[in-house]
Design a protein around this motif. Structure first.
Motif, PDB file in Angstrom:
ATOM      1  N   UNK A  44       5.387 -36.600   1.995  1.00 37.02           N
ATOM      2  CA  UNK A  44       5.603 -36.516   3.686  1.00 37.02           C
ATOM      3  C   UNK A  44       4.434 -35.346   3.963  1.00 37.02           C
ATOM      4  N   UNK A  45       4.091 -35.474   5.360  1.00 32.07           N
ATOM      5  CA  UNK A  45       2.938 -34.566   6.049  1.00 32.07           C
ATOM      6  C   UNK A  45       1.787 -35.486   6.339  1.00 32.07           C
ATOM      7  N   UNK A  46       0.719 -34.639   6.882  1.00 31.72           N
ATOM      8  CA  UNK A  46      -0.425 -35.184   7.491  1.00 31.72           C
ATOM      9  C   UNK A  46      -1.174 -36.311   6.645  1.00 31.72           C
ATOM     10  N   UNK A  47      -1.088 -36.296   5.089  1.00 36.01           N
ATOM     11  CA  UNK A  47      -1.774 -37.211   4.486  1.00 36.01           C
ATOM     12  C   UNK A  47      -1.177 -38.632   4.701  1.00 36.01           C
ATOM     13  N   UNK A  48      -0.050 -38.704   5.166  1.00 36.24           N
ATOM     14  CA  UNK A  48       0.536 -40.074   5.587  1.00 36.24           C
ATOM     15  C   UNK A  48      -0.318 -40.598   6.644  1.00 36.24           C
ATOM     16  N   UNK A  49      -0.567 -39.661   7.790  1.00 37.13           N
ATOM     17  CA  UNK A  49      -1.598 -40.254   8.790  1.00 37.13           C
ATOM     18  C   UNK A  49      -3.025 -40.550   8.508  1.00 37.13           C
ATOM     19  N   UNK A  50      -3.224 -40.142   7.584  1.00 31.51           N
ATOM     20  CA  UNK A  50      -4.761 -40.754   7.037  1.00 31.51           C
ATOM     21  C   UNK A  50      -4.482 -41.885   6.354  1.00 31.51           C
ATOM     22  N   UNK A  51      -3.568 -41.970   5.731  1.00 35.00           N
ATOM     23  CA  UNK A  51      -3.265 -43.406   5.050  1.00 35.00           C
ATOM     24  C   UNK A  51      -2.951 -44.274   5.981  1.00 35.00           C
ATOM     25  N   UNK A  52      -2.540 -43.967   7.054  1.00 33.34           N
ATOM     26  CA  UNK A  52      -2.519 -45.100   8.089  1.00 33.34           C
ATOM     27  C   UNK A  52      -3.690 -45.654   8.826  1.00 33.34           C
TER      28      UNK A  52
ATOM     29  N   UNK B 176       2.086 -31.565  11.301  1.00 34.63           N
ATOM     30  CA  UNK B 176       2.380 -30.278  10.896  1.00 34.63           C
ATOM     31  C   UNK B 176       3.655 -30.162   9.754  1.00 34.63           C
ATOM     32  N   UNK B 177       3.582 -29.714   8.739  1.00 33.19           N
ATOM     33  CA  UNK B 177       4.625 -29.762   8.118  1.00 33.19           C
ATOM     34  C   UNK B 177       4.521 -28.462   6.972  1.00 33.19           C
ATOM     35  N   UNK B 178       4.100 -27.963   6.090  1.00 39.62           N
ATOM     36  CA  UNK B 178       4.123 -26.998   5.549  1.00 39.62           C
ATOM     37  C   UNK B 178       2.764 -26.227   5.146  1.00 39.62           C
ATOM     38  N   UNK B 179       2.337 -25.747   6.357  1.00 42.80           N
ATOM     39  CA  UNK B 179       0.807 -25.254   6.422  1.00 42.80           C
ATOM     40  C   UNK B 179       0.323 -24.315   5.149  1.00 42.80           C
ATOM     41  N   UNK B 180       1.193 -23.677   4.740  1.00 36.80           N
ATOM     42  CA  UNK B 180       0.763 -22.909   3.617  1.00 36.80           C
ATOM     43  C   UNK B 180       1.291 -23.106   2.030  1.00 36.80           C
TER      44      UNK B 180
END
Length: 486
Positions: free
Chosen positions: A265-273, A299-303
C-alpha cells in the motif's frame, strides 16, 4: 537424377550457404557471452538447416517492427509522467542503509527515479492467504483493477477471484487484465475469457503465439510479470501465477508449487501503474497512464513506511538492469546471502559474483527444488553445483513441492522478490518485475520464510556430490551445453 543433384547444389550455393554466412556474421557481431556465441555457432553448423531456423526464431531479441515503433512512441509519455511525480519530493528516500545504497543508486541512475518511501508492505507466504487478500481487495475496489500474469488457470480459489472481478466490473469498476498467450494457452481455449469479456472486463492475450508470426518476432519472448494494482494504491508482486496449487500441474510429479507474494500500500503502487500502462499500450495502443499523482494517492506513511524500488526488465526497459541489480546486491553482502529460485542456470558473471561472495567470507545459501518441471533446466543447473560447493556455497534441495519462490536476502536488510528466475531467459529476454525493499523488519520476515524452506530441504555436501554416478555427470554436461537458451 543428375539434374536433382545439380539443383540441390545450386540451392546450397545460392541460398543455404549465404544464409549461414549472414547468420554467422550476426552471431559474431552481437555482444553476448562467449559461451552463448560458441553454442549458437556449433548448433548452426552441426545441425544443418534446423540450426539456422532455430537461430532465426530464438537467437535474437527481436520484437518485430510494429512493437519496436510502439516502444519508441510509448516511452516519452512514460518519462513525462515520471517527471511529474518527481514534484512530490516527500515520497522519495534521500538515503538508504549501507547494504542497499549501491543498488538504489544504480536503479536511480538507470531508471530515472529514486527509492519510494512511505509504503506498507505485507509478506504473504501461501496461496490461500494471498488469494483471499486479493479477493477482499477486489471487492473493496473503487476505481480500477489492473492485472498481468504469465499463467491463469481456473479452479479452486481462482474461480473466486474471477467471480470477484466480474462483480467489480458489473458495479462499474474498470478492470483490465493481460495474460500471456503461451503460458495460458489452456485458459484462452476455455470458456472463461468470453465470460469475463461479456461482464465488461478488458482481457488481452499478450504476445500472441501464431505460426505466421514465426519469422516476424521471437516466439519465446514471454510476458512473465505477476502484478495486481487496485485503485493505484494497493498492489501485489511476487512469484505466484493466478493458479490454485491444489489444481495446478498435479501430474507433473513435483508436488504443489510454493510461492510468496508481497502486498503493498502506498506510492510504490502508482509507480507499478506506470509500468503496467507501458505494457498495456504496447499491446493495445491505448494510453492508460494512472491519474496524475495527488496527495490522496501517494501519501501514506511519510516517515515510517518501507523504502521500495521497482525494477522492470524486458524489451523497452533499461538493458541488463536486472542482472546488474542482482550482481550489485550480491557484492554488497558482508555477512549473509540467501537465494531461492526454481530454475538456476545463471550467466557466467552472476555465477562469478555468487562464488566470489562465498570466497570472501559471506555465508551464501542457495535453496533450489530437488525436482522441477523442466528436464533440461533440472540437469543443466546441476552442472554448476561443483563450482558452487568448492567456493563454499551451501546448497539446499527443497523436497516439499516445487519451490517457485524467487527471492534474494542480503544481510537481513535488503530484499529482492518478484518474477525473475536465475536463468538466461529471465535475465535477458522476458518481461519481468522485481520489488526491492530496504527494511530490516521486512528482511527478518523474509529470512524467516527462507529458513522455513531450508528446514524442508536436504543439504548437499561436496562429499556426497562427488559420489554421483558417471551417467549423471554426462547428462549434466549435455544439458549445460544448452544453458544459454534456458
Amino acid at each position: 537424377m543428375a539434374i536433382v543433384y545439380i539443383l540441390l547444389n545450386l540451392i546450397l550455393f545460392l541460398i543455404y550457404w549465404p544464409m549461414i554466412t549472414i547468420i554467422t556474421i550476426r552471431i559474431l557481431l552481437k555482444r553476448r557471452p562467449v559461451t552463448s556465441t560458441l553454442t549458437w555457432l556449433l548448433i548452426i553448423y552441426i545441425i544443418p538447416l534446423l540450426g539456422a531456423i532455430a537461430y532465426i526464431a530464438f537467437g535474437e531479441l527481436y520484437l518485430g517492427k510494429k512493437r519496436i515503433m510502439k516502444a519508441k512512441s510509448v516511452w516519452p509519455s512514460t518519462v513525462i509522467w515520471l517527471k511529474k511525480i518527481k514534484c512530490y519530493k516527500y515520497i522519495f528516500c534521500k538515503d538508504n542503509s549501507n547494504v542497499a545504497r549501491p543498488l538504489f543508486k544504480l536503479c536511480e541512475k538507470r531508471q530515472g527515479i529514486s527509492g519510494i518511501k512511505g509504503n506498507k508492505i505485507q509478506l504473504l507466504t501461501n496461496y490461500q492467504e494471498a488469494l483471499t487478500n486479493i479477493i477482499q481487495d477486489i471487492n473493496s475496489a473503487n476505481y480500477n483493477i489492473e492485472m498481468v500474469f504469465y499463467i491463469w488457470q481456473e479452479g479452486g480459489l481462482v474461480d473466486k477471484v474471477t467471480e470477484a472481478l466480474i462483480n467489480a466490473a458489473n458495479r462499474g469498476i474498470k478492470c483490465r487484465i493481460m495474460i500471456d498467450s503461451a503460458g495460458s494457452w489452456a485458459f484462452f481455449h476455455s470458456r472463461q475469457p468470453e465470460k469475463m469479456r461479456k461482464a465488461g472486463i478488458e482481457l488481452i492475450e499478450s504476445l500472441k503465439v501464431n505460426f505466421f508470426r514465426f519469422f516476424l518476432r521471437r516466439m519465446d519472448l514471454r510476458q512473465h510479470r505477476k502484478i495486481i494494482i487496485i485503485d493505484n494504491h494497493i498492489s501485489y508482486v511476487g512469484s505466484m501465477n493466478m493458479v490454485d496449487p491444489r489444481f495446478f500441474k498435479q501430474n507433473a510429479g513435483v508436488g504443489q508449487w510454493i510461492d510468496i507474494v508481497v502486498r503493498m500500500e502506498g506510492p510504490v503502487s502508482t509507480i507499478l501503474g506506470v509500468i503496467y500502462a507501458f505494457d498495456w499500450e504496447m499491446e493495445t495502443g491505448q494510453l492508460i497512464l494512472p491519474t496524475h499523482p495527488n496527495s490522496k494517492i501517494i501519501q501514506f506513511e511519510q516517515t515510517k513506511g518501507n523504502t521500495t524500488q521497482i525494477i522492470a526488465s524486458g524489451p523497452g526497459f533499461p538493458e541488463e538492469l536486472i542482472q546488474q541489480s542482482l550482481i550489485t546486491a550480491i557484492f554488497s553482502a558482508r555477512n549473509k546471502l540467501i537465494l531461492t529460485t526454481p530454475y538456476f542456470v545463471p550467466s557466467d558473471t552472476l555465477m562469478y559474483a555468487i562464488c566470489t561472495a562465498a570466497m570472501r567470507g559471506v555465508e551464501v545459501l542457495i535453496v533450489i527444488p530437488n525436482k522441477n518441471n523442466f528436464f533440461l533446466v533440472r540437469w543443466a543447473s546441476r552442472a554448476f553445483y561443483s563450482q558452487l560447493l568448492e567456493s563454499g556455497v551451501k546448497i539446499y534441495q527443497f523436497n516439499d513441492g516445487l519451490l517457485h519462490t524467487k527471492s534474494l536476502s542480503v544481510d537481513g536488510e535488503l530484499s529482492l522478490l518478484g518474477s525473475v528466475n536465475l536463468d538466461m531467459r529471465s535475465l535477458w529476454l522476458n518481461f519481468e518485475i522485481t520489488v526491492v525493499i530496504d527494511d530490516k523488519n521486512f528482511g527478518n520476515d523474509l529470512i524467516f520464510v527462507q529458513y522455513d524452506y531450508i528446514s524442508r530441504s536436504i543439504p548437499l555436501t561436496q562429499k556426497t556430490w562427488n559420489k554421483r554416478p558417471l551417467w549423471n555427470r554426462i547428462i549434466e554436461r549435455i544439458c549445460y551445453f544448452f544453458s544459454p537458451f534456458l
